[in-house]
Scaffold this motif. Structure first.
Motif, mmCIF file in Angstrom:
data_model
loop_
_atom_site.group_PDB
_atom_site.id
_atom_site.type_symbol
_atom_site.label_atom_id
_atom_site.label_comp_id
_atom_site.label_asym_id
_atom_site.label_seq_id
_atom_site.Cartn_x
_atom_site.Cartn_y
_atom_site.Cartn_z
ATOM 1 N N ALA A 1 3.556 6.984 4.704
ATOM 2 C CA ALA A 1 2.215 7.295 4.219
ATOM 3 C C ALA A 1 2.148 7.325 2.697
ATOM 4 C CB ALA A 1 1.762 8.642 4.780
ATOM 5 N N ARG A 2 3.276 7.557 2.020
ATOM 6 C CA ARG A 2 3.265 7.626 0.560
ATOM 7 C C ARG A 2 3.540 6.270 -0.085
ATOM 8 N NH1 ARG A 2 7.105 11.726 -2.415
ATOM 9 N NH2 ARG A 2 5.415 13.185 -2.069
ATOM 10 N N CYS A 3 4.630 5.606 0.315
ATOM 11 C CA CYS A 3 5.041 4.388 -0.396
ATOM 12 C C CYS A 3 4.806 3.106 0.396
ATOM 13 C CB CYS A 3 6.502 4.482 -0.810
ATOM 14 S SG CYS A 3 7.675 4.388 0.566
ATOM 15 N N ASP A 4 4.407 3.235 1.652
ATOM 16 C CA ASP A 4 4.081 2.097 2.514
ATOM 17 C C ASP A 4 5.282 1.232 2.888
ATOM 18 O OD1 ASP A 4 1.940 1.099 4.021
ATOM 19 O OD2 ASP A 4 1.730 -0.612 2.669
ATOM 20 N N GLU A 5 6.499 1.745 2.668
ATOM 21 C CA GLU A 5 7.694 1.027 3.128
ATOM 22 C C GLU A 5 7.804 1.177 4.643
ATOM 23 O OE1 GLU A 5 10.020 -0.903 1.620
ATOM 24 O OE2 GLU A 5 8.901 -0.763 -0.259
ATOM 25 N N PRO A 6 8.380 0.199 5.345
ATOM 26 C CA PRO A 6 8.471 0.284 6.805
ATOM 27 C C PRO A 6 9.363 1.429 7.279
ATOM 28 C CG PRO A 6 9.632 -1.660 5.979
ATOM 29 C CD PRO A 6 8.958 -1.024 4.811
#
Length: 50
Positions: free
Chosen positions: A20-25
């Motif tokens: 939710a913060r960095c959008d990494e998988p």
């Protein structure tokens, strides 16, 4: 759960596949924190991870 599912079949929560913060998988349900930015996944469980 199917990787294509949009909602949890038990509780109807929306499912996420990225932080939710960095959008990494999100690569594992075993992790409690994002390995890229350290954000706790539990805080974002209004949208549950897949």
């Amino acid at each position: 759960m199917s990787p294509r599912s949009k909602f949890c079949f038990l509780c109807k929560s929306g499912l996420r596949n990225s932080c939710a913060r960095c959008d990494e998988p999100i690569t594992s349900l075993k992790f409690r924190f994002c390995p890229y930015c350290g954000f706790p996944y539990k805080e974002s469980f209004n949208s549950v991870v897949i």
